[in-house]
Design an enzyme around this catalytic site. Sequence first.
Site, PDB file in Angstrom:
ATOM      1  CG  ASP A 134      27.944  16.225 -64.521  1.00 35.25           C
ATOM      2  OD1 ASP A 134      28.707  15.394 -64.020  1.00 35.25           O
ATOM      3  OD2 ASP A 134      26.964  16.695 -63.903  1.00 35.25           O
ATOM      4  CB  CYS A 188      49.570  13.449 -57.348  1.00 33.45           C
ATOM      5  SG  CYS A 188      47.888  14.011 -57.645  1.00 33.45           S
ATOM      6  CB  CYS A 194      43.042  15.619 -51.870  1.00 33.78           C
ATOM      7  SG  CYS A 194      43.955  14.374 -52.783  1.00 33.78           S
ATOM      8  CB  CYS A 214      31.895  11.839 -51.684  1.00 36.18           C
ATOM      9  SG  CYS A 214      32.270  13.433 -52.412  1.00 36.18           S
ATOM     10  CB  CYS A 243      39.278  16.830 -52.220  1.00 29.70           C
ATOM     11  SG  CYS A 243      37.936  16.916 -53.393  1.00 29.70           S
TER      12      CYS A 243
HETATM   13 FE1  SF4 Z   1      47.309  15.362 -55.992  1.00 25.19          FE
HETATM   14 FE2  SF4 Z   1      45.593  15.473 -53.948  1.00 25.19          FE
HETATM   15 FE3  SF4 Z   1      48.046  16.526 -53.682  1.00 25.19          FE
HETATM   16 FE4  SF4 Z   1      46.265  17.713 -55.272  1.00 25.19          FE
HETATM   17  S1  SF4 Z   1      46.102  17.461 -53.038  1.00 25.19           S
HETATM   18  S2  SF4 Z   1      48.427  17.289 -55.760  1.00 25.19           S
HETATM   19  S3  SF4 Z   1      45.150  15.948 -56.078  1.00 25.19           S
HETATM   20  S4  SF4 Z   1      47.526  14.355 -53.988  1.00 25.19           S
END
Ligand code: SF4
Length: 379
Positions: A134, A188, A194, A214, A243
Site C-alpha cells: 500500500d 465489468c 459503482c 472520494c 463502491c
Molecule cells: Fe465493475 Fe463497478 Fe459494476 Fe463492480 S459495480 S462490476 S466494479 S462497474
Amino acid sequence: MAYETLKQEIIEYSKSIGVDKIGFAPANEFAELKSKLKLQEDSGFKSGFEKGSIAERTEPARLMSEAQSIIAIAIAYPSRLKNAPKSVKGDRRGLFCRASWGKDYHHVLREKLELLGTFIKEKVEGFDYKPMVDTGELSDRAVAERAGIGFSGKNCAIITPEFGSYVYLGEMITNIPFPSDQPVDDGCGECTKCIDNCPTGALVEGGRLNAQKCIAFLTQTKGFLDDEYRGIIGNQLYGFDTCQVVCPKNKHVDFHLHAELEPDPELVKPKLIPLLSMSNREFKEKFGDMAGSWRGKKPIQRNAIIALAHYKEISAVADLIRVMQKDPRPVIRGTAAWALGKIGTREAFDAIKVAREIELDEEVIIEMEKGLNFQYVSN
Ligand code: SF4
C-alpha cells in the site's frame, strides 16, 4: 533450479502461510499506468498520499536495479460484521470501513512477504527482494492486475474471481525472472453500479477516481471537511465501502479465513460520544492496531462530531459544548460548533453564542456563524 519448479514451490509455500492468492508478473515498466498517473496529476485528482515520482511508481527498475519480476499476493478479508451492535438514539455509533477491520493489514501482508522472501532466499543464493504494501511506490493494483490476481474494476478496486474485491494486496520486486501469469479478463461489462451509486461522483469514468471527492479519502483529511461533504459522510469514521458493496461481483462474498482479520464489533462500530474525550494514549491503546488509525485521532474525532450532527443526537449536546469551549484544536472546536447548530437545541444555540464572543480563531468563528444559521429545532 528451474524457475518454474521454484515458482510452484513458492505457490505451495504461500498457501501454507495463509496467502489466498499469488501471481507472478514481469518487472518491466507500467507504461499505461504512467499516462494514467500523468492525467490524474494534471486533473488534480491525486490524494496527496502517493509515494514517489511517476517514474518511480511505474518503473520497478528504479526501485531495484536488478528487478526481473514481481510477486503479487492477495489476502481475503471479511465483508460482514457478525453481532454488529445497533446504533440507536441516545447511543449512536460510527463505522470503520472493512479495510480497517481486524489487525492492520499492512503488518499482516508484510509478515507474509517476509516469510516468502526468507523461503526463497533459502533456496536461491543471491536472491534479493523489495516488499511493499500500500504505502510503497508501486501501484498494488497495477501489479496485481498484471500478475493475474484480478481485473481492475470501474470502482478502481482489483476484483478477483474468488474473493471479489475484498482482498488486501501486496507485492515484492525480485531479481529472479519467474515465468509470468496471465491477467484476468475485465469482467465489468456494461455494469456501472459503482459509478451510479458513488454519492460524490468521485468515479469520474470507469476506472478513474478523483481522490479529492472520494469519501474514503475525505475521512482521512485533518482540516475542516467541506460543507458539501458533511451531509454525505453520515456515520463513517474512516473509509467508505459503497463502491464495493454495490458491486455484483461482491454479492455473497464474505470470507473469514484469517483470525487476525476478524473485526471486533465494538472497535469497528464504536460509540461516538466517548470518542470525543479520548486522550492520545487511550486512542492508541484502543485503535492503534487498526489500519484506520494511521492518521491519528483527529480525523476520527472530527468525523465522530459530524456523525453526531448527522443523527441530530441531542444527548451529545453537553459533550459537544465542552469540546467547542475547551478543545485546543480549531478544527475540532469549529466542527463541534457547526454540529451544535445542526442539532439545533436552545442550549446548543446559546452555547455557540457565548463561545462566539470569546473565540479568536477566524475559521472557528466561521463555523460558529454557520451553526447559528441553522434552524432552531427544540430542546
Ligand atoms: Fe465493475 Fe463497478 Fe459494476 Fe463492480 S459495480 S462490476 S466494479 S462497474
